[in-house]
Design a protein around this motif. Structure first.
Motif, PDB file in Angstrom:
ATOM      1  N   MET A   1       0.862  -1.100  -0.041  1.00 17.58           N
ATOM      2  CA  MET A   1      -0.008   0.169  -0.050  1.00 17.58           C
ATOM      3  C   MET A   1       0.891   1.272   0.122  1.00 17.58           C
ATOM      4  N   LYS A   2       0.431   2.272  -0.833  1.00 18.17           N
ATOM      5  CA  LYS A   2       1.416   3.275  -0.976  1.00 18.17           C
ATOM      6  C   LYS A   2       1.733   4.129   0.303  1.00 18.17           C
ATOM      7  N   ASN A   3       0.942   4.405   1.277  1.00 18.93           N
ATOM      8  CA  ASN A   3       0.908   4.875   2.555  1.00 18.93           C
ATOM      9  C   ASN A   3       1.839   3.983   3.515  1.00 18.93           C
ATOM     10  N   MET A   4       2.335   2.613   3.255  1.00 19.25           N
ATOM     11  CA  MET A   4       3.199   1.953   4.037  1.00 19.25           C
ATOM     12  C   MET A   4       4.538   2.531   3.928  1.00 19.25           C
ATOM     13  N   LEU A   5       4.835   3.269   2.865  1.00 20.17           N
ATOM     14  CA  LEU A   5       6.201   3.824   2.995  1.00 20.17           C
ATOM     15  C   LEU A   5       6.445   5.055   3.982  1.00 20.17           C
ATOM     16  N   PHE A   6       5.302   5.543   4.518  1.00 22.14           N
ATOM     17  CA  PHE A   6       5.404   6.518   5.588  1.00 22.14           C
ATOM     18  C   PHE A   6       5.189   5.792   6.835  1.00 22.14           C
ATOM     19  N   PHE A   7       4.242   4.956   7.018  1.00 21.04           N
ATOM     20  CA  PHE A   7       3.800   4.227   8.167  1.00 21.04           C
ATOM     21  C   PHE A   7       5.003   3.275   8.442  1.00 21.04           C
ATOM     22  N   ALA A   8       5.455   2.671   7.610  1.00 23.52           N
ATOM     23  CA  ALA A   8       6.448   1.530   8.116  1.00 23.52           C
ATOM     24  C   ALA A   8       7.712   1.478   7.834  1.00 23.52           C
ATOM     25  N   TYR A  99      18.307 -17.217 -11.730  1.00 22.42           N
ATOM     26  CA  TYR A  99      18.285 -15.670 -11.615  1.00 22.42           C
ATOM     27  C   TYR A  99      17.677 -15.212 -10.357  1.00 22.42           C
ATOM     28  N   THR A 100      17.849 -14.160 -10.186  1.00 23.63           N
ATOM     29  CA  THR A 100      17.223 -13.411  -8.945  1.00 23.63           C
ATOM     30  C   THR A 100      16.653 -12.125  -9.306  1.00 23.63           C
ATOM     31  N   TYR A 101      15.323 -11.690  -8.971  1.00 25.83           N
ATOM     32  CA  TYR A 101      14.575 -10.367  -9.283  1.00 25.83           C
ATOM     33  C   TYR A 101      14.229  -9.708  -8.315  1.00 25.83           C
ATOM     34  N   LEU A 102      14.495  -8.583  -8.414  1.00 28.62           N
ATOM     35  CA  LEU A 102      14.367  -7.421  -7.334  1.00 28.62           C
ATOM     36  C   LEU A 102      13.676  -6.476  -7.808  1.00 28.62           C
ATOM     37  N   LEU A 103      12.236  -6.107  -7.041  1.00 29.97           N
ATOM     38  CA  LEU A 103      11.412  -5.088  -7.406  1.00 29.97           C
ATOM     39  C   LEU A 103      11.086  -4.081  -6.325  1.00 29.97           C
ATOM     40  N   SER A 104      10.979  -2.872  -6.876  1.00 28.02           N
ATOM     41  CA  SER A 104      10.812  -1.796  -5.750  1.00 28.02           C
ATOM     42  C   SER A 104       9.595  -1.358  -5.295  1.00 28.02           C
ATOM     43  N   ALA A 105       9.346  -0.873  -4.243  1.00 30.55           N
ATOM     44  CA  ALA A 105       8.025  -0.493  -3.788  1.00 30.55           C
ATOM     45  C   ALA A 105       7.957   1.104  -4.117  1.00 30.55           C
ATOM     46  N   GLY A 106       7.109   1.520  -4.837  1.00 30.41           N
ATOM     47  CA  GLY A 106       6.884   3.165  -4.845  1.00 30.41           C
ATOM     48  C   GLY A 106       7.106   3.446  -6.422  1.00 30.41           C
ATOM     49  N   ASN A 107       7.049   4.761  -6.603  1.00 33.75           N
ATOM     50  CA  ASN A 107       7.401   5.397  -7.907  1.00 33.75           C
ATOM     51  C   ASN A 107       8.936   6.007  -8.163  1.00 33.75           C
ATOM     52  N   PRO A 108       9.659   5.304  -9.140  1.00 39.80           N
ATOM     53  CA  PRO A 108       9.250   4.548 -10.233  1.00 39.80           C
ATOM     54  C   PRO A 108       9.201   2.833  -9.613  1.00 39.80           C
ATOM     55  N   ALA A 109       8.500   2.108 -10.417  1.00 36.27           N
ATOM     56  CA  ALA A 109       8.577   0.649 -10.037  1.00 36.27           C
ATOM     57  C   ALA A 109       9.653   0.133 -11.028  1.00 36.27           C
ATOM     58  N   LEU A 110      10.783  -0.432 -10.225  1.00 40.55           N
ATOM     59  CA  LEU A 110      11.865  -0.803 -11.146  1.00 40.55           C
ATOM     60  C   LEU A 110      12.190  -2.583 -10.773  1.00 40.55           C
ATOM     61  N   GLN A 131       0.714   6.934  -8.603  1.00 41.84           N
ATOM     62  CA  GLN A 131       0.216   5.851  -7.876  1.00 41.84           C
ATOM     63  C   GLN A 131       0.844   4.511  -8.057  1.00 41.84           C
ATOM     64  N   VAL A 132       1.863   4.594  -8.628  1.00 34.13           N
ATOM     65  CA  VAL A 132       2.727   3.297  -8.818  1.00 34.13           C
ATOM     66  C   VAL A 132       3.162   2.617  -7.275  1.00 34.13           C
ATOM     67  N   PHE A 133       2.922   1.485  -7.072  1.00 30.51           N
ATOM     68  CA  PHE A 133       3.286   0.648  -5.682  1.00 30.51           C
ATOM     69  C   PHE A 133       3.208  -0.626  -5.834  1.00 30.51           C
ATOM     70  N   TYR A 134       4.101  -1.326  -6.100  1.00 31.86           N
ATOM     71  CA  TYR A 134       4.071  -2.925  -6.055  1.00 31.86           C
ATOM     72  C   TYR A 134       4.604  -3.498  -4.742  1.00 31.86           C
ATOM     73  N   ASP A 135       3.955  -4.546  -4.490  1.00 29.59           N
ATOM     74  CA  ASP A 135       3.838  -5.099  -3.168  1.00 29.59           C
ATOM     75  C   ASP A 135       4.656  -6.399  -3.154  1.00 29.59           C
ATOM     76  N   SER A 136       4.404  -7.347  -4.309  1.00 30.62           N
ATOM     77  CA  SER A 136       5.002  -8.767  -3.950  1.00 30.62           C
ATOM     78  C   SER A 136       5.234  -9.281  -5.470  1.00 30.62           C
ATOM     79  N   MET A 137       6.033 -10.267  -5.532  1.00 37.01           N
ATOM     80  CA  MET A 137       6.376 -10.929  -6.754  1.00 37.01           C
ATOM     81  C   MET A 137       6.805 -12.358  -6.546  1.00 37.01           C
ATOM     82  N   LYS A 138       6.610 -13.137  -7.318  1.00 37.82           N
ATOM     83  CA  LYS A 138       6.924 -14.738  -7.347  1.00 37.82           C
ATOM     84  C   LYS A 138       7.015 -15.123  -8.711  1.00 37.82           C
ATOM     85  N   PHE A 139       7.546 -16.059  -9.055  1.00 38.65           N
ATOM     86  CA  PHE A 139       8.270 -16.684 -10.382  1.00 38.65           C
ATOM     87  C   PHE A 139       7.744 -18.296 -10.160  1.00 38.65           C
TER      88      PHE A 139
END
Length: 352
Positions: A1-8, A99-110, A131-139
């Motif tokens: 959730m976008k506001n998690m950056l501020f609260f957590a 491979y290992t994949y990393l995904l950022s939370a927030g803008n930009p999503a990388l 509004q971009v904010f990713y939370d989880s990733m699986k392969f």
């Protein structure tokens, strides 16, 4: 959730009847204790863990990530090089055979793709937007992966790859369950996605606490309500785990009221269509991660949060608190050992 950056950053309905028979509810072990041994400290908050090929991988803020050899404890630390990359928190990680994949939370999503054999790093996805904010990733394997995040238009964000992360396609809103205003997700432990064979489940919070399920690796979706607390900005489901295509657990709660354990954890015996609340009398309140303990036939569960760690040997019918020491996320490789990660700390643990 976008506001998690501020609260957590400093951390960072009624029960339904079930339609299928549960696994026999006998205790797998009569009792359990936990030994915790610190193996790494660093000035980062770690909310993403995965394991493959004998190594645990972790990622956190400041573009830092690394691998820990499970047998020896040897650590290799890395840091992304670009200044843009170092500004982001990497709260999602996925490890496949090569491979290992990393995904950022927030803008930009990388999304960065790391070749394990050479440690080569490649940026394979960028998404911009307030509004971009990713939370989880699986392969599922080296080629097929999925990531889940907050809505950017009129639906939750789901992106998929079928070519090893080289390209990603964002699902159309017309292919996803109808969006509930105020619904989003939490980047608390890289655990609001669970996969099993062709199945994928994702969970939400905020205005609604739902389970979204796909039987075909994210091509089509169904959605199911849960009895988990919802309606507040920091309420809802934070983590989900399935041990097969029928038996699942989920946990969350109210981040602003962490002691509340009345409607924050549930179990399903029919693939996520229906959920039954677990025992609240001695069970955990708010937690950011939950897993079925491997090799226990779905009987044993671990729940992890900033308030401590809890174990159940009866599918959540009763609980034992193992420690007051708090963590954000965990990864187990068998029924006895795994790794915990949190604020400035990674620790190995053993269940006895």
């Amino acid at each position: 959730m976008k506001n998690m950056l501020f609260f957590a950053l400093i951390l960072t309905f009624t029960a339904c009847k079930t339609n299928s028979k549960a696994i026999e509810k006998e205790t797998f072990r009569g009792d359990v204790t936990m030994e915790i041994h610190e193996i790494m400290t660093d000035s980062i908050s770690i909310r993403a863990l995965d394991y493959a090929n004998g190594d645990y991988w972790y990622s956190g803020n400041d573009g830092k990530y690394g691998r820990i050899h499970a047998a020896t404890g040897a650590i290799k630390k890395f840091q992304l090089t670009s200044m843009e990359a170092r500004k982001m928190e990497y709260r999602s990680i996925a490890v496949t055979e090569h491979y290992t994949y990393l995904l950022s939370a927030g803008n930009p999503a990388l999304i960065y793709k790391i070749t394990q054999a050479t440690d080569e790093v490649k940026l394979v996805y960028t998404e911009l937007g307030d509004q971009v904010f990713y939370d989880s990733m699986k392969f599922w394997n080296d080629q097929e992966g999925i990531a889940f995040g907050d809505p950017t238009v009129d639906c939750l964000s789901i992106i998929k790859t079928i070519d090893g992360g080289e390209t990603w396609t964002k699902s159309k809103c017309t292919d996803l369950p109808k969006f509930i205003k105020g619904e989003a997700a939490f980047a608390a432990s890289n655990s609001n996605i669970s996969i099993y064979k062709d199945n994928v489940w994702v969970v939400t919070g905020g205005a609604a606490a739902r389970v979204l399920h796909s039987k075909d690796r994210g091509s089509t979706w169904d959605s199911y309500p849960t009895p988990i607390i919802a309606g507040g900005e920091m309420t809802g489901i934070y983590a989900i785990d399935f041990t097969d295509n029928k038996h699942g657990v989920l946990i969350g709660g109210d981040w602003n009221n962490k002691e509340d354990n009345l409607a924050n954890k549930a179990i399903s015996f029919d693939g996520g269509k229906n959920w039954k609340l677990m025992d609240a009398e001695n069970g955990p309140g708010y937690c950011s991660d939950i897993v079925f303990i491997p090799e226990t036939n779905g009987k044993e569960i671990l729940a992890v949060g900033s308030q401590g760690i809890w174990w159940s040997g009866s599918q959540g019918e009763d609980w034992k608190k193992l420690t007051d020491q708090g963590f954000y996320t965990l990864k187990m490789i068998n029924d006895k050992e795994g790794v915990l990660a949190g604020h400035f700390n990674v620790s190995k643990f053993i269940l006895k």
